[in-house]
Design an enzyme around this catalytic site. Sequence first.
Site, mmCIF file in Angstrom:
data_model
loop_
_atom_site.group_PDB
_atom_site.id
_atom_site.type_symbol
_atom_site.label_atom_id
_atom_site.label_comp_id
_atom_site.label_asym_id
_atom_site.label_seq_id
_atom_site.Cartn_x
_atom_site.Cartn_y
_atom_site.Cartn_z
ATOM 1 N N LYS A 1 19.156 22.285 9.771
ATOM 2 C CA LYS A 1 19.280 20.893 9.356
ATOM 3 C C LYS A 1 18.714 20.005 10.453
ATOM 4 O O LYS A 1 19.386 19.686 11.426
ATOM 5 C CB LYS A 1 20.756 20.569 9.089
ATOM 6 C CG LYS A 1 21.003 19.511 8.019
ATOM 7 C CD LYS A 1 20.481 18.124 8.388
ATOM 8 C CE LYS A 1 21.230 17.511 9.545
ATOM 9 N NZ LYS A 1 20.723 16.120 9.859
ATOM 10 N N GLY B 1 23.518 16.861 19.940
ATOM 11 C CA GLY B 1 23.487 15.443 19.600
ATOM 12 C C GLY B 1 24.477 14.666 20.438
ATOM 13 O O GLY B 1 24.875 15.096 21.529
ATOM 14 N N SER B 2 24.902 13.535 19.929
ATOM 15 C CA SER B 2 25.778 12.649 20.685
ATOM 16 C C SER B 2 27.188 13.217 20.780
ATOM 17 O O SER B 2 27.629 14.001 19.920
ATOM 18 C CB SER B 2 25.832 11.270 20.032
ATOM 19 O OG SER B 2 26.560 11.314 18.813
ATOM 20 N N THR B 3 27.901 12.802 21.809
ATOM 21 C CA THR B 3 29.279 13.249 21.983
ATOM 22 C C THR B 3 30.159 12.754 20.842
ATOM 23 O O THR B 3 31.065 13.471 20.385
ATOM 24 C CB THR B 3 29.821 12.771 23.336
ATOM 25 O OG1 THR B 3 29.071 13.415 24.377
ATOM 26 C CG2 THR B 3 31.292 13.113 23.514
ATOM 27 N N GLU C 1 26.163 21.023 22.274
ATOM 28 C CA GLU C 1 25.368 20.527 23.405
ATOM 29 C C GLU C 1 25.268 19.024 23.210
ATOM 30 O O GLU C 1 24.549 18.550 22.337
ATOM 31 C CB GLU C 1 23.999 21.215 23.413
ATOM 32 C CG GLU C 1 23.291 21.129 24.760
ATOM 33 C CD GLU C 1 22.540 19.831 24.946
ATOM 34 O OE1 GLU C 1 23.103 18.909 25.590
ATOM 35 O OE2 GLU C 1 21.421 19.739 24.441
ATOM 36 N N CYS D 1 19.221 14.021 27.056
ATOM 37 C CA CYS D 1 20.654 14.083 27.337
ATOM 38 C C CYS D 1 20.945 14.388 28.807
ATOM 39 O O CYS D 1 21.971 13.961 29.336
ATOM 40 C CB CYS D 1 21.323 15.117 26.438
ATOM 41 S SG CYS D 1 20.591 16.766 26.536
ATOM 42 N N GLU E 1 26.323 6.647 27.952
ATOM 43 C CA GLU E 1 24.955 7.150 27.827
ATOM 44 C C GLU E 1 24.082 6.113 27.119
ATOM 45 O O GLU E 1 24.351 5.761 25.966
ATOM 46 C CB GLU E 1 24.951 8.466 27.044
ATOM 47 C CG GLU E 1 23.597 9.136 26.998
ATOM 48 C CD GLU E 1 23.642 10.481 26.291
ATOM 49 O OE1 GLU E 1 22.961 11.412 26.766
ATOM 50 O OE2 GLU E 1 24.355 10.606 25.288
#
Length: 515
Positions: free
Chosen positions: A189, A241-243, A263, A297, A396
Amino acid sequence: MAAMSVEMWASPHADNLFIDGAWISPAAPEGRIQVVSPINGEVFAEVGEAKEADVDRAVAAAKRAFYEGPWPSMPAAERAAKLREVAGALHRRMAAASRAWTAQIGVPLWMSEMVTPAAIELLNINADIATAYCYEDVRPTTAMNMKVAVVVREPIGVVAAIAPWNAPLVAMLQKVAPALAAGCTVIAKPAPESPLEAQLLAEAIEEAELPRGVFNLLCANRQASDYLVRHPDVDKVSFTGSTAVGRHIAEVCAGRLARATMELGGKSAAIILDDMPPEEVAAVLAPAITLMCGQVCANLTRILVPRHREKDYVDALAAAMAATPVGNPFDQGVMMGPLAMKRQLERVEGYIAAGRAEGARIATGGTRASELGKGFFFKPTVFANVSNEMTIAREEIFGPVTGVIPYDSEADAVRLANASTYGLSGAVFTRDTDRAYAMARRLRTGNLSQNGHALDITIPFGGFKQSGYGREGGIEGFEPYLEVKSIFLPSIPSHLGSRETSAAQTPCTGTGPCA
């Protein structure tokens, strides 16, 4: 200036999904995902959009391929040979993949042409790991009426591989390559902002004639993606991706006890020790901070410097950042293109405003590069007068923005570096390797480098704290796609008989054949 143009993307499979070994129309064929180039803010590609019904079809195909197909039980060497065929087919699409990355995200073409071959090599690397890996090992046991335990490692099952928009092919192959090599089946995806390389990967898998259902591709937006993560027949989710999104996916997976690898984000610190000249540090940091327009990241976004030389480091870094060539990423000599999306441009502007409001000073940059047209260009930015408690030092930003933070001692530098909810990457700048290593061991982060920002797809990568869990790369990135099973037996199976002495004395380490 003349408007920057982006060539329209042409693909025979643009409107289709790849499910169960075939290119098929989405269940709702009118659905389209538009791909906007950040170079000029215009749509240059469209792909078919998957809905929940398509997720069901893809998961069913992957489950059928896992439980009824040959892939999981195929000898590792045969799977490895197929992966090498996929790598060859993808190499033949390498130029298209490189241009797609640049057009979708704004990465300079020289960089995409350099990184894309390395990304494809992940298929060969994991083929090698799978071939050499020890899947069975015989151990003595104290279990009643049993002589041995055979500890085996088997593929985990159906894997949802969810890649981010910033490095689509690299991130996708960091998941797909080890999952397939381990014998899993996959639903890939990609991010809706950058789906094109995943279509090329599906074409390569089709050309290599992997068994039906082993690899499936869904381009989808949030609702269908969430449905995929929640699907009871998905055994593992691998997400980059994002946290914030990672936390949601982790909660969903925990609720149904699905396996997961995360990650996630970072707010990495570079500690500059007192033996490093400011100009030398700046020459290394500026290209690292502006790499992919700062949308990395593991980017170094907190620069910790000795307080008594703070101005020297700020001035040197600001000068180096201001000298970064920014422009059309298809042009030679350009080191930084645009931010990937309008919303990302607006996000960065929001952080610039927050930094100013909290008392930080802009040493260079801080504005759009409006002279470059209507693309999403932003000037490389350095903040001075930054404290570790400011928003710009805690959150971030994901843009070409960094802040210089002074420290009073090495212990203070370590404290500041560790005072973050993240722990993904970092660096120590010093001429003394022993000093760098000693400081690296005190830092709570998954990856450290001396005098630079090093990444290697063959070495495990991942974070501490809210930067995620699990690793990608190397054998540590392969093993999360395996489950461990212990089989107790009154005698040794005939095919393992020769392993009794050595394996019993030295359990399998997973780094080579058990002998």
